[in-house]
Design an enzyme around this catalytic site. Structure first.
Site, PDB file in Angstrom:
ATOM      1  N   TRP A 102      24.722 -45.045 -47.051  1.00 30.92           N
ATOM      2  CA  TRP A 102      23.813 -44.115 -46.375  1.00 30.92           C
ATOM      3  C   TRP A 102      24.548 -43.171 -45.439  1.00 30.92           C
ATOM      4  CZ3 TRP A 102      19.732 -43.100 -48.827  1.00 30.92           C
ATOM      5  CH2 TRP A 102      19.074 -44.082 -49.567  1.00 30.92           C
ATOM      6  N   ASP A 176      20.695 -43.291 -37.813  1.00 34.68           N
ATOM      7  CA  ASP A 176      19.755 -43.480 -38.925  1.00 34.68           C
ATOM      8  C   ASP A 176      19.343 -44.948 -38.862  1.00 34.68           C
ATOM      9  OD1 ASP A 176      18.475 -44.016 -41.308  1.00 34.68           O
ATOM     10  OD2 ASP A 176      20.049 -43.203 -42.603  1.00 34.68           O
ATOM     11  N   LYS A 200      10.531 -48.820 -45.001  1.00 32.63           N
ATOM     12  CA  LYS A 200      11.225 -50.107 -44.933  1.00 32.63           C
ATOM     13  C   LYS A 200      10.490 -51.048 -43.978  1.00 32.63           C
ATOM     14  CE  LYS A 200      14.230 -47.848 -47.339  1.00 32.63           C
ATOM     15  NZ  LYS A 200      15.423 -47.171 -46.869  1.00 32.63           N
TER      16      LYS A 200
HETATM   17  C1  LIG Z   1      16.060 -45.842 -47.475  1.00 35.68           C
HETATM   18  C2  LIG Z   1      17.050 -45.198 -46.571  1.00 35.68           C
HETATM   19  C3  LIG Z   1      17.214 -43.805 -46.523  1.00 35.68           C
HETATM   20  C4  LIG Z   1      16.523 -42.865 -47.498  1.00 35.68           C
HETATM   21  O1  LIG Z   1      15.266 -42.615 -47.184  1.00 35.68           O
HETATM   22  P1  LIG Z   1      14.357 -41.668 -48.135  1.00 35.68           P
HETATM   23  O2  LIG Z   1      13.040 -41.850 -47.479  1.00 35.68           O
HETATM   24  O3  LIG Z   1      14.426 -42.196 -49.528  1.00 35.68           O
HETATM   25  O4  LIG Z   1      14.872 -40.310 -48.039  1.00 35.68           O
HETATM   26  C5  LIG Z   1      18.092 -43.266 -45.613  1.00 35.68           C
HETATM   27  N1  LIG Z   1      18.803 -44.063 -44.800  1.00 35.68           N
HETATM   28  C6  LIG Z   1      18.699 -45.415 -44.834  1.00 35.68           C
HETATM   29  C7  LIG Z   1      19.515 -46.246 -43.914  1.00 35.68           C
HETATM   30  C8  LIG Z   1      17.818 -46.014 -45.723  1.00 35.68           C
HETATM   31  O5  LIG Z   1      17.705 -47.347 -45.763  1.00 35.68           O
END
Ligand SMILES: *Cc1c(COP(=O)(O)O)cnc(C)c1O
Length: 369
Positions: A102, A176, A200
């Site tokens: 990521w 993030d 998530k």
């Molecule tokens: C799932 C995830 C993303 C991507 O998110 P989207 O909603 O698919 O754009 C970005 N960063 C992390 C750490 C993730 O787990």
């Protein structure tokens, strides 16, 4: 009602069952309004109250200080990989710590808008460790420093956010936190901006949470789309354009569920953290003593949310997954880029679900012996 299967999906992921039931009960008529939430104007008093309550509950749960704004946006984590540099880079230099897929993706996207430096990376050891902050080669002119505080695919988590000031760096830290938001408290004194997709740990896909320090608003590049300018979104209380109304409502129900959680004397996020520690410990301890399963992440940075593991005999993978499905343990297949298995055990996964997984893994190992 019969027991639903346990869903170990990395995302979109399991929701608390109580929340799904409440949403179902309110589907046709929200609180006597005669309208379902999906059918309401985002400018009407009903939806405005839903959004305001969701924001207030989240602020309380995560102890977000008054000088941070909470934004509900769209586009997910990946869109934020562009939206953050569009808003904060000033077209200059930005620093990335690459600790898995990521953060790697974030650095790559930022290159479209800014000079993105990778100032530390764990690529050499397959992203099984975290580079110590003291070793980061911070740029003197960095507009911000980006980390992924929980790498969903590699199963690596920062258990303490870096203190950039103590490293002589005044740039804001961007995190993030898509895959561990609300699983533990956040030290906001170390953060300038945090973002995460909801799917998530907060609710359905479609809502992106951004928590941003007020002094970082108003720096966007002229090419930044208006709907993605943090200042515009903040000035309009996340209603510059139509927000993902149903997703905000569902996330709001999750926030109320979080506020109701108790673990001993602990409530809310502190209760969730205690439960998450116990769940993760149960699974890691079992894996570590096993002769069949292995997790390769260094102990001090193992994720509490996403636990990748491998069978030492990979020819048994399909049998493992089929047997798991029969026992009501779903979505355990690892991400295609790393293979093996992955158990995502977000807030909505009860301890009983992890116990059921460990008990299945023990039986499967015995059968093989
Ligand atoms: C799932 C995830 C993303 C991507 O998110 P989207 O909603 O698919 O754009 C970005 N960063 C992390 C750490 C993730 O787990």
């Amino acid at each position: 009602m019969t027991q639903r299967p346990y869903n170990f999906s990395a995302g979109p992921a399991a929701m608390p069952e109580e929340v799904l039931q409440q949403a179902a009960a309110e589907m046709l008529d929200w609180h006597g309004s005669g309208l379902g939430v999906m059918e309401m104007s985002h400018r009407g008093k009903e939806f405005m109250s839903i959004a305001a309550q969701a924001e207030a509950d989240l602020r309380e749960l995560l102890a977000v200080p008054a000088n941070f704004r909470i934004l509900f946006m769209q586009g997910g984590g990946l869109a934020e990989n562009a939206i953050v540099p569009l808003n904060l880079s000033r077209g200059g230099t930005v620093d990335f710590v690459v600790t898995g897929s990521w953060s790697q993706k974030s650095a790559k996207e930022a290159r479209k808008y800014a000079t993105a430096n990778v100032i530390a990376s764990s690529e050499a050891d397959g992203h099984t460790t975290l580079p110590a902050p003291a070793s980061w080669k911070l740029s003197a002119d960095a507009q911000y420093v980006h980390i992924c505080s929980n790498e969903t695919i590699h199963g690596v988590e920062f258990h303490e956010l870096p203190d950039l000031k103590s490293l002589g760096c005044d740039a804001p830290l961007v995190i993030d936190f898509s895959s561990h938001v609300a699983s533990r408290p956040v030290d906001w004194s170390r953060v300038g901006l945090a973002f995460g997709g909801a799917q998530k740990n907060l609710g359905p896909a479609g809502v992106t949470l951004v928590v941003v320090r007020e002094d970082l608003l108003g720096r966007a590049l002229p090419i930044c789309p208006s709907a993605f300018e943090y200042k515009t979104v903040a000035d309009n209380a996340s209603m510059y354009n139509t927000p993902p109304t149903y997703g905000i409502y569902m996330a709001g129900l999750v926030f109320q569920w979080l506020k109701r959680q108790r673990e001993g004397d602990l409530t809310g996020i502190a209760a969730m953290e205690a439960r998450n520690i116990a769940k993760a410990r149960l699974l890691y301890d079992f894996i570590d003593q096993s002769a069949l399963y292995v997790n390769k992440v260094a102990e001090n940075c193992r994720s509490r949310m996403n636990i990748p593991f491998f069978l030492r005999d990979e020819s048994r993978n399909d049998a493992f997954l089929a047997g798991a499905r029969e026992r009501g343990l779903l979505q355990l297949k690892g991400h295609k880029s790393v293979g093996g298995m992955r158990a995502s055990i977000y807030n909505a996964m009860p301890l009983a679900g992890v116990q059921a997984l460990v008990s299945y893994m023990r039986d499967f190992e015995k059968e093989q012996a």
